[in-house]
Design an enzyme around this catalytic site. Structure first.
Site, mmCIF file in Angstrom:
data_model
loop_
_atom_site.group_PDB
_atom_site.id
_atom_site.type_symbol
_atom_site.label_atom_id
_atom_site.label_comp_id
_atom_site.label_asym_id
_atom_site.label_seq_id
_atom_site.Cartn_x
_atom_site.Cartn_y
_atom_site.Cartn_z
ATOM 1 N N THR A 72 0.821 -1.214 0.000
ATOM 2 C CA THR A 72 0.000 0.000 0.000
ATOM 3 C C THR A 72 0.849 1.255 0.000
ATOM 4 O OG1 THR A 72 -1.848 -1.081 1.110
ATOM 5 C CG2 THR A 72 -1.723 1.298 1.322
ATOM 6 N N SER A 123 1.329 -7.279 -0.727
ATOM 7 C CA SER A 123 1.844 -8.115 0.356
ATOM 8 C C SER A 123 1.398 -9.565 0.230
ATOM 9 C CB SER A 123 1.409 -7.548 1.703
ATOM 10 O OG SER A 123 0.002 -7.434 1.769
ATOM 11 N N THR A 163 1.017 -4.232 4.397
ATOM 12 C CA THR A 163 0.793 -4.545 5.809
ATOM 13 C C THR A 163 0.100 -5.885 6.037
ATOM 14 O OG1 THR A 163 -1.313 -3.326 5.797
ATOM 15 C CG2 THR A 163 0.668 -2.104 6.440
ATOM 16 N N ASP A 164 -0.554 -6.445 5.018
ATOM 17 C CA ASP A 164 -1.286 -7.698 5.219
ATOM 18 C C ASP A 164 -0.398 -8.803 5.776
ATOM 19 O OD1 ASP A 164 -3.529 -6.484 4.278
ATOM 20 O OD2 ASP A 164 -3.679 -7.624 2.415
#
Length: 345
Positions: free
Chosen positions: A22, A65, A97-98
Site C-alpha cells: 500500500t 503483500s 501490511t497484510d
C-alpha cells in the site's frame, strides 16, 4: 546538531529496500490502486528524511503483500546484509501490511546481525488524504539509525510505535493503529523524531536454511465446535510435511479428533497453538482427553505464545532446515516460550 568541535554531526547511512504494498500503491488503469512506486520515489516524498540519514535505496520487489513468499524473504536477506556490510547502521524494509507480521517474524529468524532491521508500511495509500506512509517511513529510518535499537532483532514501526517482530499482530483491516502486540504492547515509540526503546526482546533465535529442498507444505487447521476429523485427515492425504492445529482456549481439541491427531503424529510434526490470539498454550492444567496435557503427552509440539501464523512459518523453517522432532521442539521452546521483552537496563 553540531559536534563538540563545532562541526556538523555526520548523517548516518541507512539502507532502504522497498517491496511494494500500500505504501507504494497509486491509481492505475482500472479500479483501485496498485503498487508501482520505487524506493527512490517513496523516499523523495518524505519531508525531513534527508536530515535523518543518507539513504541507500533499493527496489527489491513491487508487489502486493499477499504475493510475498518465503523465498522472497530468503533472497532478500543477502541484500540487507550487503547494505550493512557497506557501512549502513541499519536497514528499513517497506512492504504491504497484510503480511508484515509474518514477513518480519521470518526475517527475525534469518537476521543474525546487531544492526536494526525495521519493517514498515502504510494503511492509507499515497492518493488518500492523511496517507501514513511518509510518516511511517521517516520514523522507521530514525529507528534504524538509533544506536539503542541495535541487538533488538527485527522491529516493526508504524503509527510512531515500535514492536518486536515476534509479537506484533495486525488487528484491524483499515485502521492506521492496526498493529498491536497482544499482552505486551510496543517495546518503544518515536516522539518528535526521537526513537525510544523502553524494553528489549529476549531469546533471539537464528535459523540456517538450505533451500535446495522443495518448500515444506504446512497447513493450519482451526478447531471449532464439533470439528470434523476430515479436516485433519486431509493433511495426511495431501502428504503435508507438518501441521499446525489452532486449538480451542488454552490448546484443546474434541476427543473425537484424537485418532486423526495420532495418525498425523506417526507421520509428521504437529504443533499446537490457540485460536484466542494471545497468551501461551497451556501445559499442565487440563488432563481430559483432548486437553493440552493429553496432546503434549502424545507428542504434539507446544507453540508457547506464538499464534498459528507464526507457528506455521517457524515449523516450515524447521522442516526446511532439516530439524528432527527433538530439535523442532527445542526451537519452539526457545522462540515461542518466552518471558517477553525485558526493561532496558
Amino acid at each position: 546538531m553540531v559536534q563538540p568541535d563545532g562541526g556538523p554531526v555526520p548523517r548516518p547511512t541507512v539502507g532502504y529496500v522497498a517491496l511494494g504494498g500500500t505504501i507504494a500503491s497509486v491509481p492505475a488503469e482500472g479500479p483501485g490502486v496498485q503498487p508501482t512506486l520505487a524506493a527512490r520515489d517513496l523516499a523523495a516524498g518524505v519531508p525531513g528524511l534527508e536530515a535523518a540519514a543518507v539513504l541507500e535505496t533499493h527496489t527489491f520487489r513491487t508487489i502486493p503483500s499477499s504475493a510475498i513468499t518465503l523465498r522472497d524473504l530468503v533472497e532478500l536477506v543477502p541484500l540487507l546484509e550487503a547494505v550493512v556490510a557497506r557501512g549502513a547502521v541499519g536497514v528499513v524494509v517497506s512492504q504491504g501490511t497484510d503480511t508484515i507480521e509474518e514477513a518480519a517474524f521470518v526475517l527475525d529468524l534469518l537476521w543474525d546481525r546487531p544492526e536494526p532491521l525495521v519493517v514498515t508500511g502504510a494503511m492509507r495509500n499515497p492518493s488518500l488524504a492523511g496517507a501514513d506512509g511518509p510518516a511511517n517511513l521517516l520514523a522507521s529510518v530514525q529507528v534504524a539509525a538509533e544506536p539503542d535499537a541495535r541487538d533488538c532483532g527485527v522491529l516493526v514501526c508504524l503509527n510512531d510505535e515500535i514492536h518486536a517482530a515476534r509479537f506484533v499482530h495486525k488487528s484491524h483491516t483499515s485502521s492506521p493503529s492496526t498493529f498491536h502486540s497482544p499482552g505486551l504492547g510496543p517495546i518503544g515509540w518515536v516522539a518528535e523524531g526521537r526513537p525510544v526503546i523502553a524494553f528489549r526482546p529476549t531469546r533471539r533465535a537464528h535459523v540456517e536454511l538450505d533451500w535446495s529442498a522443495p518448500l515444506p507444505r504446512v497447513p493450519i487447521v482451526t478447531i471449532g465446535l464439533d470439528a470434523d476429523p476430515a479436516l485433519l485427515e486431509a493433511a495426511r492425504d495431501l502428504e503435508c510435511d507438518g501441521i499446525v492445529i489452532e486449538g480451542m482456549g488454552g490448546g484443546h481439541v474434541p476427543a473425537g479428533l484424537l485418532p486423526a491427531v495420532a495418525d498425523l503424529l506417526e507421520r509428521i510434526p504437529v504443533v499446537l497453538t490457540s485460536r484466542t490470539g494471545s497468551g501461551e498454550v497451556l501445559a499442565t492444567t487440563y488432563g481430559y482427553p483432548g486437553g493440552e496435557i493429553d496432546l503434549l503427552d502424545r507428542g504434539v509440539i507446544r507453540a508457547g505464545a506464538l499464534d498459528s501464523l507464526k507457528a506455521r512459518l517457524l515449523l516450515m523453517l524447521a522442516v526446511a532446515s532439516g530439524h528432527d522432532r527433538l530439535a523442532t521442539r527445542e526451537l519452539f521452546a526457545l522462540v515461542g516460550t518466552t518471558t517477553g521483552p525485558v526493561a532496558k537496563a
